[in-house]
Design a protein around this motif. Sequence first.
Motif, PDB file in Angstrom:
ATOM      1  N   LEU A  80      -5.413   0.321  -0.436  1.00  0.00           N
ATOM      2  CA  LEU A  80      -5.607  -0.278   0.882  1.00  0.00           C
ATOM      3  C   LEU A  80      -4.281  -0.689   1.505  1.00  0.00           C
ATOM      4  CD1 LEU A  80      -7.680  -1.267   2.978  1.00  0.00           C
ATOM      5  CD2 LEU A  80      -7.738  -3.458   1.755  1.00  0.00           C
ATOM      6  N   TYR A  81      -3.369  -1.199   0.696  1.00  0.00           N
ATOM      7  CA  TYR A  81      -2.081  -1.675   1.201  1.00  0.00           C
ATOM      8  C   TYR A  81      -1.298  -0.533   1.845  1.00  0.00           C
ATOM      9  CZ  TYR A  81       2.442  -4.112   1.231  1.00  0.00           C
ATOM     10  OH  TYR A  81       3.632  -4.681   1.612  1.00  0.00           O
ATOM     11  N   SER A  82      -1.087   0.555   1.114  1.00  0.00           N
ATOM     12  CA  SER A  82      -0.267   1.655   1.629  1.00  0.00           C
ATOM     13  C   SER A  82      -0.935   2.350   2.814  1.00  0.00           C
ATOM     14  CB  SER A  82       0.023   2.666   0.522  1.00  0.00           C
ATOM     15  OG  SER A  82      -1.175   3.241   0.037  1.00  0.00           O
ATOM     16  N   THR A  83      -2.252   2.511   2.760  1.00  0.00           N
ATOM     17  CA  THR A  83      -2.971   3.139   3.867  1.00  0.00           C
ATOM     18  C   THR A  83      -2.841   2.323   5.144  1.00  0.00           C
ATOM     19  OG1 THR A  83      -4.574   4.099   2.333  1.00  0.00           O
ATOM     20  CG2 THR A  83      -5.218   3.987   4.647  1.00  0.00           C
ATOM     21  N   SER A  84      -3.007   1.015   5.016  1.00  0.00           N
ATOM     22  CA  SER A  84      -2.931   0.131   6.185  1.00  0.00           C
ATOM     23  C   SER A  84      -1.512   0.069   6.744  1.00  0.00           C
ATOM     24  CB  SER A  84      -3.403  -1.277   5.807  1.00  0.00           C
ATOM     25  OG  SER A  84      -4.733  -1.263   5.346  1.00  0.00           O
ATOM     26  N   LEU A  85      -0.522   0.009   5.857  1.00  0.00           N
ATOM     27  CA  LEU A  85       0.870  -0.043   6.303  1.00  0.00           C
ATOM     28  C   LEU A  85       1.243   1.231   7.045  1.00  0.00           C
ATOM     29  CD1 LEU A  85       3.629  -1.438   6.333  1.00  0.00           C
ATOM     30  CD2 LEU A  85       4.096  -0.402   4.095  1.00  0.00           C
ATOM     31  N   ALA A  86       0.846   2.385   6.507  1.00  0.00           N
ATOM     32  CA  ALA A  86       1.133   3.653   7.178  1.00  0.00           C
ATOM     33  C   ALA A  86       0.443   3.720   8.533  1.00  0.00           C
ATOM     34  CB  ALA A  86       0.682   4.815   6.293  1.00  0.00           C
ATOM     35  N   PHE A  87      -0.811   3.311   8.595  1.00  0.00           N
ATOM     36  CA  PHE A  87      -1.569   3.317   9.853  1.00  0.00           C
ATOM     37  C   PHE A  87      -0.844   2.503  10.919  1.00  0.00           C
ATOM     38  CE2 PHE A  87      -4.727   1.678  12.783  1.00  0.00           C
ATOM     39  CZ  PHE A  87      -5.574   2.757  13.011  1.00  0.00           C
ATOM     40  N   ARG A  88      -0.417   1.291  10.539  1.00  0.00           N
ATOM     41  CA  ARG A  88       0.237   0.402  11.510  1.00  0.00           C
ATOM     42  C   ARG A  88       1.578   0.942  11.986  1.00  0.00           C
ATOM     43  NH1 ARG A  88       3.815  -3.847  10.680  1.00  0.00           N
ATOM     44  NH2 ARG A  88       3.299  -4.035   8.462  1.00  0.00           N
ATOM     45  N   LEU A  89       2.431   1.340  11.075  1.00  0.00           N
ATOM     46  CA  LEU A  89       3.776   1.789  11.462  1.00  0.00           C
ATOM     47  C   LEU A  89       3.729   3.083  12.260  1.00  0.00           C
ATOM     48  CD1 LEU A  89       5.881   1.010   8.259  1.00  0.00           C
ATOM     49  CD2 LEU A  89       5.756  -0.288  10.394  1.00  0.00           C
ATOM     50  N   LEU A  90       2.876   4.009  11.870  1.00  0.00           N
ATOM     51  CA  LEU A  90       2.788   5.281  12.587  1.00  0.00           C
ATOM     52  C   LEU A  90       2.241   5.067  13.994  1.00  0.00           C
ATOM     53  CD1 LEU A  90       1.512   7.544   9.670  1.00  0.00           C
ATOM     54  CD2 LEU A  90       3.766   7.628  10.740  1.00  0.00           C
ATOM     55  N   ARG A  91       1.219   4.244  14.112  1.00  0.00           N
ATOM     56  CA  ARG A  91       0.680   3.981  15.450  1.00  0.00           C
ATOM     57  C   ARG A  91       1.670   3.207  16.319  1.00  0.00           C
ATOM     58  NH1 ARG A  91      -5.710   3.274  16.575  1.00  0.00           N
ATOM     59  NH2 ARG A  91      -6.342   5.308  15.758  1.00  0.00           N
ATOM     60  N   GLN A  92       2.429   2.312  15.723  1.00  0.00           N
ATOM     61  CA  GLN A  92       3.448   1.585  16.487  1.00  0.00           C
ATOM     62  C   GLN A  92       4.437   2.534  17.143  1.00  0.00           C
ATOM     63  OE1 GLN A  92       5.311  -1.188  13.834  1.00  0.00           O
ATOM     64  NE2 GLN A  92       3.845  -2.831  14.249  1.00  0.00           N
ATOM     65  N   HIS A  93       4.669   3.659  16.504  1.00  0.00           N
ATOM     66  CA  HIS A  93       5.644   4.618  17.026  1.00  0.00           C
ATOM     67  C   HIS A  93       4.973   5.772  17.766  1.00  0.00           C
ATOM     68  CE1 HIS A  93       8.219   2.359  14.295  1.00  0.00           C
ATOM     69  NE2 HIS A  93       9.250   2.881  14.912  1.00  0.00           N
ATOM     70  N   GLY A  94       3.746   5.538  18.249  1.00  0.00           N
ATOM     71  CA  GLY A  94       3.078   6.501  19.111  1.00  0.00           C
ATOM     72  C   GLY A  94       2.423   7.662  18.398  1.00  0.00           C
ATOM     73  N   LEU A  95       2.244   7.578  17.080  1.00  0.00           N
ATOM     74  CA  LEU A  95       1.597   8.642  16.305  1.00  0.00           C
ATOM     75  C   LEU A  95       0.171   8.190  15.994  1.00  0.00           C
ATOM     76  CD1 LEU A  95       4.615   9.313  13.914  1.00  0.00           C
ATOM     77  CD2 LEU A  95       3.927  10.682  15.910  1.00  0.00           C
ATOM     78  N   LYS A  96      -0.797   8.838  16.594  1.00  0.00           N
ATOM     79  CA  LYS A  96      -2.177   8.353  16.546  1.00  0.00           C
ATOM     80  C   LYS A  96      -2.875   8.799  15.263  1.00  0.00           C
ATOM     81  CE  LYS A  96      -6.241   7.583  19.416  1.00  0.00           C
ATOM     82  NZ  LYS A  96      -6.917   7.897  20.692  1.00  0.00           N
ATOM     83  N   VAL A  97      -2.757   8.006  14.232  1.00  0.00           N
ATOM     84  CA  VAL A  97      -3.468   8.234  12.977  1.00  0.00           C
ATOM     85  C   VAL A  97      -4.949   7.939  13.195  1.00  0.00           C
ATOM     86  CG1 VAL A  97      -3.647   7.547  10.558  1.00  0.00           C
ATOM     87  CG2 VAL A  97      -1.422   7.541  11.699  1.00  0.00           C
ATOM     88  N   SER A  98      -5.812   8.752  12.606  1.00  0.00           N
ATOM     89  CA  SER A  98      -7.252   8.559  12.764  1.00  0.00           C
ATOM     90  C   SER A  98      -7.720   7.329  11.995  1.00  0.00           C
ATOM     91  CB  SER A  98      -7.998   9.797  12.265  1.00  0.00           C
ATOM     92  OG  SER A  98      -9.398   9.548  12.233  1.00  0.00           O
ATOM     93  N   GLN A  99      -8.680   6.620  12.577  1.00  0.00           N
ATOM     94  CA  GLN A  99      -9.274   5.480  11.878  1.00  0.00           C
ATOM     95  C   GLN A  99     -10.055   5.918  10.642  1.00  0.00           C
ATOM     96  OE1 GLN A  99     -12.376   3.428  14.031  1.00  0.00           O
ATOM     97  NE2 GLN A  99     -13.330   5.319  14.746  1.00  0.00           N
ATOM     98  N   ASP A 100     -10.312   7.210  10.515  1.00  0.00           N
ATOM     99  CA  ASP A 100     -11.075   7.711   9.368  1.00  0.00           C
ATOM    100  C   ASP A 100     -10.360   7.484   8.041  1.00  0.00           C
ATOM    101  OD1 ASP A 100     -12.868   8.548  11.248  1.00  0.00           O
ATOM    102  OD2 ASP A 100     -12.325  10.680  11.159  1.00  0.00           O
TER     103      ASP A 100
END
Length: 635
Positions: free
Chosen positions: A188-208
């Motif tokens: 959960l930690y790594s998945t959530s961290l990647a989701f946040r940082l990638l989206r912060q930089h305009g890369l739309k990771v899927s909520q899936d």
Amino acid sequence: MHNLATNFTKLPKKHSQKTKTKREITQNKISSDKEMSSIIMHTAIPNNKPSKYVDNIISKQNPRLRRSSPTCMRRHRRPSSLQLHASYQLESPPRRTGNYKPTLWDFDRIQSLNSVYTEEKYTTRASELIVQVKKLLEAESDWFGQLELIDQLQKLGLSYHFNEEINQILNSIYLEQKYYGKTEDRDLYSTSLAFRLLRQHGLKVSQDVFDGFKNEKGDFEARLGDNIEGVLQMYEASFLLVEGEMTMEAARVFSTEILQKKLDEGGVDDEQLSALLRRSLELPLHWCVQRPNARWFIQAYSARSDANPALLDLAKLDFNIVQAAHQNELKQISRWWKETRMAEKLPFARDRLVENYIWNIGLLFEPQYGHARIMTTKLFVLITVIDDVFDVYGTLEETQLFNDTILRWDVESIEKLPDYMQICYLALDNFINEMAYDVLKEQGILIIQDLRKSWSDLCSAYAKEAEWYHMGYTPTLDEYMSVSWISISAHTILLWVFVLITNPLEKELLQKWDNYHQIDIIRCSAFVLRLADDLGTSPFELKRGDVPKAVECHMNETGASREEAKQHVWTMLWETWKKMNEESFGNSPFSKDFMRSAADLGRQAQYMYQHGDGHGIRNREMEERILGLIFDPIV
């Protein structure tokens, strides 16, 4: 932290006889205000669906412009300036006062600032440390380790030194989708961290990516609650959702409940982790401006046993070097402010030079934006003073005369204004001319009409609110928001920012500002600024006598309690952030720097009003923040 997921039901209206009488009187007095700027818009607000209200206001689906006032005021002509002048000859109404305390940061104190970190030896050492940290990024081969280092760089206020390296790493991780493996290959930690940082930089990771942490019923598994750090990362990631992402909505509710329960029950033994939880629940990372929050994270990082010495040394040194640059800029602006003599000539207005400068550290803290910070601080100062002219000191007649003068930009007409307004007008006119001259000289584009229009719209909104106050009219929430998203001045601030950081400045892009009310990022930024301001300042402003803010308008319209109304406004804020997030994934004609600054304006508002009015009213929390950000280096 407020529960932003609260649903609201429409409450019956409760109006006392006194309120009804006031409205009846108002309907006989307030007119259609044909001189009101064409930017004022009206949309329906379903009280039990704040998200739909925000959607109607911000969405391009409703871009129409109206010059009329609220329906209840359309049948009656507003008194002319001559009629008002005649009535004021008979009786001059008492003037309000904001009862603002003198500034703590006077001219002598600012001019006495002197930092050793302007010396070359410190910049040389910082350059050496930057090289070392770049090697750390290059040497880290594990994608999760890279993400953790990037996260630390952002929190410590250092990421601007490594933009190229960070973008390259994140794009690589996004394309390879290493974070999107099977559940057993990630946590959960790594998945959530990647989701946040990638989206912060305009890369739309899927909520899936979070589906693997759900049970057969579609709920998040209860066992996740044992992983506090992972739940915290999920909580932080959930604030980057966009409209319609129900998984992320559920993630926020799930993580908030677990974290709050752990704190309430004393279930977090690690003192550092406990402090981080409290801070995040109060204001999530995505809603925080980087520079003003860096000092807290530097101190927290220094307490870690695994802190990297090179990274920590660079964070402290860079903070002090940038602080020294900010001190020199503030000294320059302080000399300008003293030369205007506006604090002396307009004693009713807020003398808040340092607070106005703080806004620009949130918007444009990087060293290359020194001139932009100086110019936008002057802008913030003039906005603050002229806001007090309309909100605090000016009579109805005077505010209408001032607004008429601004609409015409006719120097000869200032003879009709009282002395204190003449000073305001000339200071503003000189500042606009200075800005326009610099742009014409450097970029060959004439922008004086664009700058004037933004101020004309702003003053028209100020005038409408002044009229509401003097006539005793309480607007509905949609009436209020249709004016107040302009009167909060975000469109003016962002125009200045756009012009100052955009080079080359293209006429085609500048022309889009003619219809700024249809630019979603500007509207979103204005809404966050307005709602954060209202939540932090409305009790004080009501005491001094002012137009009811969003909270009071909702209370008056629906009969809701203050707490219910505040929750409603928080939900409006939450819905606006969803739209703001969506803007970062679109193909905007504006630069990434401008888009970030627009979002940072909203973030800075939440920083300034987090513990009440940190802009106009002296409070201990903001005083300590200013000392740490401007006056005291990190040792």
